[in-house]
Design an enzyme around this catalytic site. Structure first.
Site, mmCIF file in Angstrom:
data_model
loop_
_atom_site.group_PDB
_atom_site.id
_atom_site.type_symbol
_atom_site.label_atom_id
_atom_site.label_comp_id
_atom_site.label_asym_id
_atom_site.label_seq_id
_atom_site.Cartn_x
_atom_site.Cartn_y
_atom_site.Cartn_z
ATOM 1 N N HIS A 183 1.014 -1.278 -0.010
ATOM 2 C CA HIS A 183 -0.071 -0.045 0.006
ATOM 3 C C HIS A 183 1.066 1.115 -0.123
ATOM 4 O O HIS A 183 1.952 1.213 0.658
ATOM 5 C CB HIS A 183 -0.788 0.019 1.299
ATOM 6 C CG HIS A 183 -0.034 -0.088 2.635
ATOM 7 N ND1 HIS A 183 0.021 -1.403 3.026
ATOM 8 C CD2 HIS A 183 0.086 0.740 3.445
ATOM 9 C CE1 HIS A 183 0.808 -1.366 4.075
ATOM 10 N NE2 HIS A 183 0.646 -0.106 4.521
ATOM 11 N N CYS A 243 1.686 2.704 12.232
ATOM 12 C CA CYS A 243 2.648 2.157 11.207
ATOM 13 C C CYS A 243 3.073 3.586 10.293
ATOM 14 O O CYS A 243 2.507 4.631 10.130
ATOM 15 C CB CYS A 243 2.146 1.065 10.214
ATOM 16 S SG CYS A 243 0.956 1.750 8.956
#
Length: 684
Positions: free
Chosen positions: A67, A176
């Site tokens: 991603h 993250c």
């Protein structure tokens, strides 16, 4: 918007997209661009590969979820592939066969981010993965994804509206670097694990991109323990200061949520478990640090932080020195202090003048150029004088936050004053940070708490650093630095080639990582002294650091079939990074194929470093690459060294990619650039 996040045009069922993550990501990025949902497949692939290089995106269930956020993305999109040949995305249970490429716009709004995060959460569910593996058509896949997004949204609303009471109260924070996928997958994995047990009341704060709903202060105050599942710094960490803590990377929360909950419950029941405040304190014994990020790792990260913050001082100061050398000439670089002390713009220095030391000096440049050169050199020297202090101050800042800055900078200044140099700066930064963090963990009366970060901690930690340096470390560190300078001078004469090989290998082994930064720090730390050995080392380091991007750019041009489509596109811009001395331009190549790329780059770096030192090349500039040739002597030696190393690395990487087949490549291919990979993008 939910219905259009995925369409049949970006879905592939039972296809072979290549042997490596880079192949699969490039193919899916091409599908997104072909569907008109991204302006550039190469730019999208590069952004996703950059994220992949930081940590593999494989998760439990043989699923991978690469991603990124990219300005090339024009519409938030999820591309999907069910692979006939699974690929290793560093997942916990083997090669992945279900691949989602999540592409978010750089400026995507909150609704975009919520949709993408719901998909990441759905992947935790076994029934969703089963539906994807059983799907017989692209239409079935689109239907399964759309249904999962709707179900996840209802589940999130239900969980929010009716939390289940548990025996012990645990809070968790997940985060993250990208804030799209792993943040929310970790949060949902922890929630799912907690829902299966009767002894936990879990509330999670996902610090992601779609939204940030901070935990209620009352919930934090009542918590028995906190879990930090993060690959980046936790926002507002001090809110949990008095809470027992368990820390891990975000992927561990996805793969081992039940284990993390067990560790949190153990911390909640253990009176000796460290709190968040104590976890940063050197006073906490090692035996109490289970589940925490260890001090060795924290110190390594702190040193990297210090180097990162130091580099702007080096770049600005060094380039100004080089410009002053160019504008004012050699004599100006030696007598700039006398020029500025005796002259000004209204009274420019004559062609011949007497310096403050009594030396007669003649200039071969116009008077204005001499004076401007002296100003540039003085400004550069001022910037360079902050190098050690900045290194020390920001190391301390990384360990202890704001209270560590003052003692760190003071420690760096002391290091310069006593002759301890950058080694002293490293040590004072670590001491200042550790002492500040330890003092910050003290339990003090309420009346003193507001004074701790601005008065008490800086005062006591600065005093500690000063006492340690002046009473214990000043003389030994000065002796070390003196020996190091003398050793460098000796090696520059007797073992220059060997030193160049070592520096060249260090610059190319991790392409901007800790080893590369250590070599660069080693070179720049001596640049302000102006001694010839330091100038030789700086030239070797800069030339070797330019080799990887230039060599890989040349290799993709000479032998495009040995590289993936994304790598070929990346090679078209890597040469600019190489000429600018930005080694990180080679990272996408090394991340995709480290075993063949990195040794090839090390070989070229060693050749360049050896030749640069052997030819006596010197650089007055710490950065800039080919654009600061005016500050490098002899230019010919620098260019010969660089071209030789680029040639060696180019030949090596082409040879290894052509002759040594990737372990995961099928028989008859050479890996990234096979015809198979190039045809894969046409398979749907």
């Amino acid at each position: 918007m939910t219905d259009s996040i995925i369409t049949e045009s970006v879905v592939s069922v039972d296809v072979d997209l290549g042997a490596r993550p880079a192949d699969v990501i490039s193919a899916l990025a091409t599908r997104i661009a072909d569907a008109g949902r991204a302006s550039s497949a190469a730019a999208l692939a590069d952004a996703a590969l950059a994220r992949e290089s930081s940590a593999g995106t494989g998760v439990a269930g043989r699923v991978a979820i690469p991603h990124c956020r990219s300005s090339a993305v024009t519409e938030p999109t999820v591309a999907f592939a069910r692979l006939s040949r699974p690929v290793d995305f560093s997942g916990p249970d083997g090669d992945a066969d279900l691949i989602f490429l999540i592409a978010a716009p750089e400026d995507g709004n909150a609704e975009h981010m919520r949709i993408l995060s719901r998909l990441a959460r759905a992947l935790v569910q076994q029934d969703f993965r089963t539906a994807l593996r059983d799907a017989s058509s692209r239409e079935d896949v689109v239907h399964a994804v759309t249904a999962a997004l709707a179900t996840t949204r209802r589940r999130a609303r239900s969980t929010t509206s009716s939390p289940q009471p548990r025996i012990r109260r645990i809070v968790a924070v997940t985060a993250c670097p990208t804030g799209i996928a792993h943040t929310y997958m970790a949060a949902d994995a922890l929630k799912a694990a907690a829902a299966e047990r009767a002894d936990v009341d879990l509330q999670v704060e996902a610090q992601g991109s779609s939204s940030l709903e901070p935990l209620d202060p009352a919930v934090i105050a009542a918590a028995d323990a906190v879990i930090f599942a993060s690959d980046v710094g936790i926002h507002d960490r001090q809110r949990f200061a008095a809470t027992p803590v368990v820390e891990s990377g975000v992927k561990r929360a996805i793969n081992e949520p039940a284990t993390l909950l067990d560790e949190a419950l153990a911390a909640a029941d253990n009176p000796a478990a460290p709190t968040v405040a104590e976890a940063t304190s050197a006073a906490v014994p090692a035996a109490r640090r289970a589940g925490q990020v260890g001090w060795p790792m924290r110190m390594q990260q702190a040193v990297m932080t210090g180097v990162s913050y130091m580099i702007p001082f080096v770049a600005a100061g060094g380039l100004l020195l080089a410009l002053g050398y160019l504008v004012g000439g050699v004599e100006t670089s030696s007598y700039w202090q006398s020029i500025l002390a005796q002259y000004s713009l209204s009274t420019l220095p004559p062609a011949e003048f007497m310096s403050q030391t009594g030396a007669a000096v003649s200039f071969d440049r116009p008077a204005l150029a001499v004076y401007i050169g002296a100003v540039l050199i003085a400004t550069g020297q001022a910037a360079m004088s902050f190098i050690v202090a900045a290194l020390s101050g920001y190391i301390a800042y990384a360990l202890a936050d704001r209270p560590g800055i003052a003692p760190g900078f003071v420690g760096g200044a002391i290091s310069v004053a006593v002759g301890a140099g950058f080694i002293g700066g490293l040590i004072t930064g670590l001491i200042a940070g550790a002492v500040s963090a330890w003092i910050a963990s003290w339990r003090v009366p309420q009346v003193l708490r507001s004074l701790m970060p601005v008065v008490i901690i800086p005062l006591l930690s600065t005093l500690s650093v000063g006492l340690v340096m002046f009473l214990l470390l000043a003389r030994p560190l000065e002796a070390v630095m003196t020996g190091l300078r003398q050793g460098l001078a000796g090696m520059s004469e007797s073992s220059a080639v060997l030193l160049g090989i070592v520096l060249g290998v260090m610059m190319c082994v991790d392409l901007g990582g800790p080893v590369n930064k250590a070599a660069y720090l080693f070179a720049t730390a001596g640049l302000s002294t102006g001694d010839q050995a330091s100038l030789h080392i700086m030239a070797a380091v800069m030339a070797a650091g330019m080799v990887p991007p230039l060599a890989l750019s040349l290799a993709t041009w000479l032998r495009a079939s040995a590289f993936s489509t994304a790598e070929v596109d990346n090679g078209k811009s890597a040469w600019v990074l190489g000429l600018s001395f930005i080694s990180e331009g080679a990272i996408p190549f090394a991340a995709a194929d480290p075993l063949r790329v990195i040794p090839s780059m090390m070989a070229g770096g060693a050749v360049t470093g050896a030749l640069s030192m052997g030819l006596g090349v010197a650089s007055h500039a710490p950065h800039g690459g080919i654009f600061v040739l005016f500050a490098i002597t002899p230019m010919t030696g620098f260019l010969v060294s660089l071209l030789a190393g680029v040639t060696v690395s180019t030949v090596c990487v082409i040879a290894t990619k052509t002759l040594i087949r990737s372990r995961s490549a099928p028989h008859g291919t050479t890996g990234a650039g096979s015809g198979h990979e190039r045809n894969a993008t046409a398979q749907v």
